[in-house]
Design a protein around this motif. Structure first.
Motif, PDB file in Angstrom:
ATOM      1  N   GLY A  72       5.133   2.163 -10.239  1.00 52.14           N
ATOM      2  CA  GLY A  72       4.611   1.506  -8.954  1.00 52.14           C
ATOM      3  C   GLY A  72       3.652   2.433  -7.986  1.00 52.14           C
ATOM      4  N   ILE A  73       3.385   1.563  -6.823  1.00 47.45           N
ATOM      5  CA  ILE A  73       2.363   2.365  -6.062  1.00 47.45           C
ATOM      6  C   ILE A  73       3.405   2.619  -4.604  1.00 47.45           C
ATOM      7  CG2 ILE A  73       0.196   2.068  -4.642  1.00 47.45           C
ATOM      8  CD1 ILE A  73      -0.494   0.105  -7.118  1.00 47.45           C
ATOM      9  N   PRO A  74       3.038   3.808  -4.059  1.00 50.62           N
ATOM     10  CA  PRO A  74       3.781   3.857  -2.839  1.00 50.62           C
ATOM     11  C   PRO A  74       3.385   3.110  -1.972  1.00 50.62           C
ATOM     12  CG  PRO A  74       3.047   5.813  -4.001  1.00 50.62           C
ATOM     13  CD  PRO A  74       2.541   4.906  -4.809  1.00 50.62           C
ATOM     14  N   LEU A  75       4.275   2.621  -0.935  1.00 52.14           N
ATOM     15  CA  LEU A  75       4.000   1.550   0.109  1.00 52.14           C
ATOM     16  C   LEU A  75       2.798   2.113   0.953  1.00 52.14           C
ATOM     17  CD1 LEU A  75       7.492   0.809   1.363  1.00 52.14           C
ATOM     18  CD2 LEU A  75       6.020  -0.591  -0.123  1.00 52.14           C
ATOM     19  N   ASP A  76       2.626   3.574   1.407  1.00 56.08           N
ATOM     20  CA  ASP A  76       1.615   3.926   2.191  1.00 56.08           C
ATOM     21  C   ASP A  76       0.196   4.083   1.277  1.00 56.08           C
ATOM     22  OD1 ASP A  76       2.366   6.097   0.375  1.00 56.08           O
ATOM     23  OD2 ASP A  76       1.822   7.520   2.012  1.00 56.08           O
ATOM     24  N   GLU A  77       0.270   3.637   0.218  1.00 57.03           N
ATOM     25  CA  GLU A  77      -0.901   3.564  -0.682  1.00 57.03           C
ATOM     26  C   GLU A  77      -1.324   2.253  -1.115  1.00 57.03           C
ATOM     27  OE1 GLU A  77      -2.614   6.621  -1.869  1.00 57.03           O
ATOM     28  OE2 GLU A  77      -1.118   7.792  -1.025  1.00 57.03           O
ATOM     29  N   TYR A 137     -13.592   3.339  -5.061  1.00 58.98           N
ATOM     30  CA  TYR A 137     -13.393   4.773  -5.261  1.00 58.98           C
ATOM     31  C   TYR A 137     -12.002   5.389  -5.003  1.00 58.98           C
ATOM     32  CZ  TYR A 137     -18.486   4.574  -6.359  1.00 58.98           C
ATOM     33  OH  TYR A 137     -19.524   4.012  -6.623  1.00 58.98           O
ATOM     34  N   TYR A 138     -11.251   4.350  -4.642  1.00 55.09           N
ATOM     35  CA  TYR A 138      -9.821   4.990  -4.012  1.00 55.09           C
ATOM     36  C   TYR A 138      -8.986   5.052  -5.319  1.00 55.09           C
ATOM     37  CZ  TYR A 138      -5.445   5.746  -1.956  1.00 55.09           C
ATOM     38  OH  TYR A 138      -4.276   6.320  -1.647  1.00 55.09           O
ATOM     39  N   ARG A 139      -8.247   6.176  -5.600  1.00 54.28           N
ATOM     40  CA  ARG A 139      -7.356   6.443  -6.742  1.00 54.28           C
ATOM     41  C   ARG A 139      -5.939   6.868  -5.971  1.00 54.28           C
ATOM     42  NH1 ARG A 139     -10.346  10.434 -10.360  1.00 54.28           N
ATOM     43  NH2 ARG A 139     -10.674  11.450  -8.326  1.00 54.28           N
ATOM     44  N   THR A 140      -5.012   6.355  -6.288  1.00 46.47           N
ATOM     45  CA  THR A 140      -3.651   6.879  -5.818  1.00 46.47           C
ATOM     46  C   THR A 140      -3.518   8.308  -6.600  1.00 46.47           C
ATOM     47  OG1 THR A 140      -2.372   6.123  -7.882  1.00 46.47           O
ATOM     48  CG2 THR A 140      -2.735   4.686  -5.781  1.00 46.47           C
ATOM     49  N   PRO A 141      -2.535   9.271  -6.204  1.00 43.42           N
ATOM     50  CA  PRO A 141      -2.541  10.404  -6.677  1.00 43.42           C
ATOM     51  C   PRO A 141      -2.060  10.440  -8.325  1.00 43.42           C
ATOM     52  CG  PRO A 141      -1.570  10.367  -4.612  1.00 43.42           C
ATOM     53  CD  PRO A 141      -1.874   9.007  -4.923  1.00 43.42           C
ATOM     54  N   SER A 148       4.293  -4.248  -5.270  1.00 38.93           N
ATOM     55  CA  SER A 148       4.740  -3.207  -6.116  1.00 38.93           C
ATOM     56  C   SER A 148       5.830  -2.383  -5.196  1.00 38.93           C
ATOM     57  CB  SER A 148       3.610  -2.131  -6.092  1.00 38.93           C
ATOM     58  OG  SER A 148       3.966  -0.875  -6.960  1.00 38.93           O
ATOM     59  N   ARG A 149       6.879  -1.798  -5.940  1.00 38.87           N
ATOM     60  CA  ARG A 149       7.753  -1.137  -5.430  1.00 38.87           C
ATOM     61  C   ARG A 149       7.962   0.294  -6.259  1.00 38.87           C
ATOM     62  NH1 ARG A 149       9.037  -6.361  -5.409  1.00 38.87           N
ATOM     63  NH2 ARG A 149       9.733  -7.497  -3.410  1.00 38.87           N
ATOM     64  N   PRO A 150       7.892   1.225  -5.494  1.00 38.16           N
ATOM     65  CA  PRO A 150       8.079   2.434  -6.288  1.00 38.16           C
ATOM     66  C   PRO A 150       9.159   2.584  -7.170  1.00 38.16           C
ATOM     67  CG  PRO A 150       7.238   2.825  -3.915  1.00 38.16           C
ATOM     68  CD  PRO A 150       7.740   1.567  -4.037  1.00 38.16           C
ATOM     69  N   GLY A 151       8.838   3.073  -8.507  1.00 36.90           N
ATOM     70  CA  GLY A 151      10.051   3.125  -9.474  1.00 36.90           C
ATOM     71  C   GLY A 151      10.218   1.780 -10.299  1.00 36.90           C
ATOM     72  N   GLU A 152       9.657   0.552  -9.861  1.00 35.64           N
ATOM     73  CA  GLU A 152       9.979  -0.501 -10.435  1.00 35.64           C
ATOM     74  C   GLU A 152       8.540  -1.065 -11.197  1.00 35.64           C
ATOM     75  OE1 GLU A 152      12.096  -3.199  -7.892  1.00 35.64           O
ATOM     76  OE2 GLU A 152      13.350  -1.558  -7.286  1.00 35.64           O
ATOM     77  N   GLY A 153       7.418  -0.476 -10.859  1.00 27.69           N
ATOM     78  CA  GLY A 153       6.242  -1.323 -11.477  1.00 27.69           C
ATOM     79  C   GLY A 153       5.646  -2.103 -10.520  1.00 27.69           C
ATOM     80  N   SER A 154       4.371  -2.620 -10.840  1.00 24.65           N
ATOM     81  CA  SER A 154       3.356  -3.347  -9.889  1.00 24.65           C
ATOM     82  C   SER A 154       3.060  -4.652 -10.641  1.00 24.65           C
ATOM     83  CB  SER A 154       2.039  -2.560  -9.807  1.00 24.65           C
ATOM     84  OG  SER A 154       2.365  -1.334  -9.337  1.00 24.65           O
ATOM     85  N   ALA A 155       2.937  -5.640  -9.721  1.00 25.90           N
ATOM     86  CA  ALA A 155       2.128  -6.999 -10.147  1.00 25.90           C
ATOM     87  C   ALA A 155       1.041  -7.343  -9.423  1.00 25.90           C
ATOM     88  CB  ALA A 155       3.339  -7.970  -9.799  1.00 25.90           C
TER      89      ALA A 155
END
Length: 84
Positions: A16-21, A29-33, A63-70
Motif C-alpha cells: 500500500g501507499i501511506p496516506l501522506d504520500e 519523478y516522485y517515488r515513495t520510499p 490505497s490502504r497501507p498494508g492492504e495494497g493499492s488500486a
C-alpha cells in the motif's frame, strides 16, 4: 463499462501507499520510499496520468497501507454506430 465511461482497474496486494504520500504519486519523478529501493524512475504514473488526461479521462488511487493499492482509469466511452 460504467454508464458512459470505460473503466480499467489495476489492483495489487502490496504494502500500500501511506496516506501522506498518495497525493504525490502522480507527480513527475516522485517515488515513495519503498519504490526508491526497487529502482523506480518515478515517471510511470505521471506518464499514465498525462495519457489519461489527453483522452479526457481521469485516474484515481485507492490505497490502504498494508492492504495494497488500486488504480482506476475512467475514459469516456465511445460507441461504434450499430453497436449497443
Amino acid at each position: 463499462a460504467e454508464g458512459n465511461e470505460a473503466c480499467l482497474e489495476v489492483r495489487d496486494t502490496g504494502p500500500g501507499i501511506p496516506l501522506d504520500e498518495q497525493d504525490k504519486v502522480f507527480l513527475r519523478y516522485y517515488r515513495t520510499p519503498g519504490a526508491k529501493r526497487q529502482g523506480s524512475s518515478g515517471l510511470g504514473l505521471s506518464i499514465a496520468r498525462q495519457i489519461v488526461l489527453q483522452h479526457q479521462g481521469r485516474i484515481t488511487l485507492d490505497s490502504r497501507p498494508g492492504e495494497g493499492s488500486a488504480f482506476t482509469i475512467r475514459l469516456p466511452a465511445v460507441r461504434r454506430p450499430g453497436t449497443e
